[in-house]
Design an enzyme around this catalytic site. Structure first.
Site, mmCIF file in Angstrom:
data_model
loop_
_atom_site.group_PDB
_atom_site.id
_atom_site.type_symbol
_atom_site.label_atom_id
_atom_site.label_comp_id
_atom_site.label_asym_id
_atom_site.label_seq_id
_atom_site.Cartn_x
_atom_site.Cartn_y
_atom_site.Cartn_z
ATOM 1 N N SER A 149 0.759 -1.168 -0.083
ATOM 2 C CA SER A 149 -0.103 -0.054 0.105
ATOM 3 C C SER A 149 1.065 1.285 0.002
ATOM 4 O O SER A 149 2.234 1.021 0.405
ATOM 5 C CB SER A 149 -0.813 0.035 1.102
ATOM 6 O OG SER A 149 -1.501 1.354 1.556
ATOM 7 N N TYR A 162 -1.331 -0.301 10.722
ATOM 8 C CA TYR A 162 -1.442 -0.735 9.371
ATOM 9 C C TYR A 162 -0.229 -0.233 8.709
ATOM 10 O O TYR A 162 0.257 -1.078 7.801
ATOM 11 C CB TYR A 162 -2.671 0.028 8.795
ATOM 12 C CG TYR A 162 -2.972 -0.357 7.263
ATOM 13 C CD1 TYR A 162 -3.612 -1.756 6.767
ATOM 14 C CD2 TYR A 162 -2.947 0.595 6.175
ATOM 15 C CE1 TYR A 162 -3.806 -1.904 5.710
ATOM 16 C CE2 TYR A 162 -2.990 0.327 4.986
ATOM 17 C CZ TYR A 162 -3.367 -1.057 4.564
ATOM 18 O OH TYR A 162 -3.370 -1.260 3.424
#
Length: 254
Positions: A149, A162
């Protein structure tokens, strides 16, 4: 010229929706037999039926890659049923956001278990087979594609854990690349920005409201956009390795 994937086998985790589902379609269109791995068996069967109706070969494996044995069994079943493993797309992931203060620890644990440990379990189980596929034929190459990501490049408030898992995926990918690249196993990192998938939907309502406000008016990427990148990576000629791809929506600033 790009190489098609006829005669190869690919395993895609998180294949029941979003990027994983789109990647399975893209690799099947290139001629690969695909092993579809996720927890939601019914969705996998629906996708497998679609791919078979189009003339492809698809195997469904209901598994939670956060469980080491299930991850290993998924890899071994793929090799047993499809005869080999040439491509692993580590796509399974969860994104549970929010401030660190008073955060539910079970959300942190789930992200570490799936985003990091699940990816590591699958990579560890797959590597001997990928090395065998690449070593066995001077015309062949094997690919390990880790879906990360933009959060693996920059940290932002409210997504610390995250961010941590995705930064770890980037570090592991580069270290592993150095270990296996001379044996023609290509390790690639794909870092999407905002994508229109189910990933956000598992957040708590107050987090969803904040995210909706943050991304209002932004035309997000589609899963197929990321699948295109995966397909591009694994169909390059043997001497070409695409090690890292960052893909943001045109309008996304950060």
């Amino acid at each position: 010229m790009p190489d098609r994937l006829d005669g190869t086998a690919a395993l895609i985790t998180g294949a029941s929706s979003g990027i994983g589902e789109a990647a399975a379609r893209a690799l099947a269109e290139q001629g690969a037999a695909v092993a579809l791995v996720a927890r939601r068996a019914e969705r996998l069967e629906t996708l497998a039926t679609e791919l078979r109706d189009r003339g492809g070969s698809a195997l469904t494996i209901a598994a939670d890659v956060a469980d080491e044995q299930q991850a290993r069994d998924a890899v071994e079943l793929t090799v047993a049923e499809l005869g080999r493993l040439d491509t692993l797309v580590n796509n399974a992931g969860v994104m549970l956001l929010g401030p660190a203060v008073h955060a539910p620890i079970d959300e942190w644990r789930r992200m570490v278990d799936v985003n990091l440990l699940g990816l590591l379990y699958c990579a560890h189980a797959a590597l001997p087979h990928l090395l065998r596929a690449a070593d066995g034929d001077p015309r062949r190459v094997a690919d390990l594609v880790n879906i990360s990501s933009v959060a693996g490049r920059r940290a932002t408030r409210g997504s610390g854990v995250y961010n941590a898992t995705k930064h770890a995926v980037g570090a592991f990918s580069e270290a592993l690349r150095q270990e296996v690249t001379a044996r023609h196993v290509r390790v690639s990192l794909v870092e999407p920005g905002a994508v229109e998938t189910e990933l956000l939907s598992h957040n708590r309502p107050e987090i969803l409201a904040e995210l909706d406000q943050r991304f209002t008016g932004l035309e997000r990427l589609r899963s197929a956009d990321i699948a295109d990148a995966v397909s591009y990576i694994v169909t390059r000629p043997r001497h070409v390795a695409v090690n890292e791809v960052l893909i943001r929506p045109t309008e996304q600033e950060a």
